[in-house]
Design an enzyme around this catalytic site. Structure first.
Site, PDB file in Angstrom:
ATOM      1  N   LYS A 276       0.838  -1.197   0.000  1.00 11.03           N
ATOM      2  CA  LYS A 276       0.000   0.000   0.000  1.00 11.03           C
ATOM      3  C   LYS A 276       0.876   1.252   0.000  1.00 11.03           C
ATOM      4  CE  LYS A 276      -3.936  -1.842   2.644  1.00 11.03           C
ATOM      5  NZ  LYS A 276      -4.969  -1.631   1.609  1.00 11.03           N
ATOM      6  N   ARG A 350     -10.252 -11.596   2.079  1.00  5.73           N
ATOM      7  CA  ARG A 350     -11.079 -12.671   1.512  1.00  5.73           C
ATOM      8  C   ARG A 350     -10.373 -14.021   1.598  1.00  5.73           C
ATOM      9  NH1 ARG A 350     -11.503  -9.341  -3.960  1.00  5.73           N
ATOM     10  NH2 ARG A 350     -11.424  -7.728  -2.353  1.00  5.73           N
TER      11      ARG A 350
HETATM   12  N1  BES Z   1      -8.115  -3.760   4.456  1.00  2.10           N
HETATM   13  C1  BES Z   1      -8.291  -3.356   3.117  1.00  2.10           C
HETATM   14  C2  BES Z   1      -9.599  -2.602   2.885  1.00  2.10           C
HETATM   15  C3  BES Z   1      -9.739  -1.271   3.556  1.00  2.10           C
HETATM   16  C4  BES Z   1      -9.412  -0.107   2.884  1.00  2.10           C
HETATM   17  C5  BES Z   1     -10.226  -1.172   4.826  1.00  2.10           C
HETATM   18  C6  BES Z   1      -9.567   1.114   3.485  1.00  2.10           C
HETATM   19  C7  BES Z   1     -10.380   0.054   5.444  1.00  2.10           C
HETATM   20  C8  BES Z   1     -10.057   1.198   4.771  1.00  2.10           C
HETATM   21  C9  BES Z   1      -8.294  -4.579   2.207  1.00  2.10           C
HETATM   22  O1  BES Z   1      -7.493  -5.626   2.623  1.00  2.10           O
HETATM   23  C10 BES Z   1      -7.769  -4.136   0.889  1.00  2.10           C
HETATM   24  O2  BES Z   1      -6.640  -3.778   0.820  1.00  2.10           O
HETATM   25  N2  BES Z   1      -8.617  -4.172  -0.118  1.00  2.10           N
HETATM   26  C11 BES Z   1      -8.238  -3.763  -1.429  1.00  2.10           C
HETATM   27  C12 BES Z   1      -8.795  -4.771  -2.405  1.00  2.10           C
HETATM   28  C13 BES Z   1      -8.263  -4.637  -3.788  1.00  2.10           C
HETATM   29  C14 BES Z   1      -6.784  -4.955  -3.831  1.00  2.10           C
HETATM   30  C15 BES Z   1      -9.034  -5.579  -4.693  1.00  2.10           C
HETATM   31  C16 BES Z   1      -8.839  -2.383  -1.664  1.00  2.10           C
HETATM   32  O3  BES Z   1      -9.916  -2.079  -1.169  1.00  2.10           O
HETATM   33  O4  BES Z   1      -8.174  -1.590  -2.333  1.00  2.10           O
HETATM   34 MN    MN Z   2      -5.503  -5.415   1.973  1.00  2.00          MN
END
Ligand code: BES
Ligand code: MN
Ligand code: ZN
Length: 499
Positions: A276, A350
């Site tokens: 990230k 997931r």
């Molecule tokens: N934990 C994150 C989702 C999230 C984002 C929670 C912002 C709280 C605030 C999750 O694991 C994630 O990174 N999801 C990705 C999925 C994508 C790679 C398909 C996302 O939402 O960008």
């Molecule tokens: Mn994630």
């Protein structure tokens, strides 16, 4: 915060708060107070244009005729609109006004406006509940906070017509608030303090409430074939855990199959190798809020001795990018036998839930499964911070949650599931991939993926990415970890699955 209940009489010490109905309507206690103070309350309401709208607050300082240093007026709005939530928010608003005011004691007069549907006993109990919920602070690491900013308020007494009955009604709410506080504590802790092992260790405390706690370590999970969950954890120095918490409160004659709650517990989500951006990454300490909610819910249910059998399962991992981390393109085999091509290591929740859900369905044959997860940023794009997204294969469960959400203030909004989305997670190399197409229905894709691991158990996925944390104070929820899900699911169990 200690909440107690007492007769509607002028307290000897501390601050006084009084509920005020629509159009400055004072009750008997309020009118008496107004008289004692030479009409100070009426005049203050007039001067401040205070009309008694829900959550409206007016501080009346140094009134003559009473010992109290201040009287706080709090609006409850039109009597016909008054619900349990109105009363909770009134209690919350008063506590917010007084928490760090220097006052140590507060008495709130619960004056039920004529024509309200909410009973007087409930109104007092809900005021107390809201007061307690709003008193939450996570300040254990603040050693240098100036004294005048530190909470001073220690004790709240709700003045009401029938203190004994209100105290009784409050009993279960107090346990529920304890559960919410446990969730808020877990979610607020940084990731150097709460990681899979230490989280599992905290779950052991629930044994004191009569909850059975079982912890599965890496070896056990390997044996069970949980390749999806283990893949996420393999880049971290912190070994993963799966915690199973069981509360067996169903009476003999009742359905013995448990209700199951499953939580995503990513104690920190760097994204892994699909790392990230640095900006805001610290927020990913609360990527275990689903697991936090399940744990708090179990504490609440056990605390109030819910008459239901319930199992809570949480998958705990840390998603880190070290030399052993999983790579984009890796293919893992889940406990279900289905293989997953991991195209983005940041779509890790997931993967954790795939094994946690399958394990739960297979081990416990539950009446339903509800999972909570901070699964997608996309749900924030869809619903902001006002509703959590729900996805379900059961209209009955979805409808129940939607209705319960309105009553508890933990709102949910149903989003679609449809086989039409399945093609987006078809993989060339494995049974499925863990992401769809960028920018397209990200939250639905996540839910569609999860559905492949629930067998035919009635199931709901609650995406709490937008509701687990709040950047602003609101009603009974101070900013920070909200504890979202605990009140919602406790109420759903109480209304439909006990008795
Ligand atoms: N934990 C994150 C989702 C999230 C984002 C929670 C912002 C709280 C605030 C999750 O694991 C994630 O990174 N999801 C990705 C999925 C994508 C790679 C398909 C996302 O939402 O960008
Ligand atoms: Mn994630
Ligand atoms: Zn995550």
């Amino acid at each position: 915060m200690k909440i107690s209940f007492s007769q509607l009489a002028l307290p000897k010490s501390g601050a006084i708060a009084v509920t005020v109905g629509h159009d400055r309507a004072l009750g008997t206690f309020g009118r008496d107070l107004d008289q004692r103070t030479g009409g100070a309350l009426s005049r203050a309401m007039e001067a401040a244009r205070f009309t008694g709208k829900a959550e409206e607050i007016l501080n009346v300082y140094a009134p003559t005729g009473v010992d109290a240093g201040r009287i706080v007026l709090v609006g409850t709005g039109k009597s016909g609109d008054m619900t349990a939530l109105t009363a909770q928010n009134a209690g919350g608003a008063v506590v917010a006004a007084l928490l760090a005011s220097g006052e140590t004691e507060l008495a709130i007069a619960a004056e039920r406006p004529d024509g309200a549907h909410l009973g007087a006993v409930e109104m007092a109990a809900e005021l107390g509940f809201g007061a307690k919920l709003r008193s939450y602070r996570f300040d254990k690491y603040r050693t240098k906070e100036p004294k005048e900013k530190k909470p001073s308020l220690k004790k709240v007494t709700v003045l009401c017509e029938d203190p004994a009955a209100s105290k009784k009604a409050y009993g279960a709410l107090d346990k529920l608030a304890d559960g919410v506080f446990l969730t808020r504590d877990l979610v607020s802790e940084p990731a150097n303090i709460i990681y899979p092992e230490s989280f599992a260790e905290r779950c052991q405390d629930l044994k004191d409430l009569g909850v059975e706690v079982e912890v599965l370590d890496e070896k056990k999970m390997k044996k069970l074939g949980m390749g999806a969950l283990l893949g996420v954890g393999q880049g971290s120095a912190r070994p993963p855990r799966l915690v199973v918490m069981r509360w067996n409160g169903a009476p003999d004659a009742a359905d013995k199959r448990p209700l199951a709650f499953v939580g995503k517990g990513v104690t920190f989500d760097t994204g892994g190798i699909s790392i990230k951006p640095a900006l805001g990454m610290e927020e990913m300490k609360w990527d275990m809020a689903g697991a936090g909610a399940v744990t708090g819910l179990m504490a609440a249910l056990a605390g109030r001795k819910a008459k239901a059998n319930v199992v809570g399962v949480i998958g705990l991992v840390e998603n880190m990018p070290d030399g052993n981390a999983q790579r984009p393109g890796d293919i893992v085999t889940s406990m279900s036998g289905q293989t997953i091509e991991v195209l983005n290591t940041d779509a890790e929740g997931r993967l954790v839930l795939a094994d946690a859900l399958w394990y739960t369905a297979e081990t416990f044959n539950p009446r339903f499964m509800i999972n909570l997860a901070t699964l997608t940023g996309a749900i924030i794009v869809s619903l902001g911070n006002e509703h959590a997204g729900i996805f379900s294969n059961s209209d009955e469960l979805a409808d129940r949650l939607t209705a319960t959400g309105k009553k508890t203030g933990e709102l949910v909004w149903r989003m679609p599931l449809s086989p039409a989305y399945d093609k987006d997670i078809d993989s060339e190399a494995a049974d499925m991939k863990n992401i769809g197409s960028p920018g397209k229905a990200g939250s639905i894709i996540g839910a569609q993926f999860l559905q492949r691991f629930v067998k035919d158990v009635p199931w709901v996925h609650i995406d709490i990415a937008g509701t687990a944390w709040s950047k602003a104070d609101k009603g009974t929820v101070p900013k920070g970890a909200t504890g979202f899900g605990v009140r919602l699911l406790d109420r759903m169990v109480a209304e439909h699955y006990e008795g």
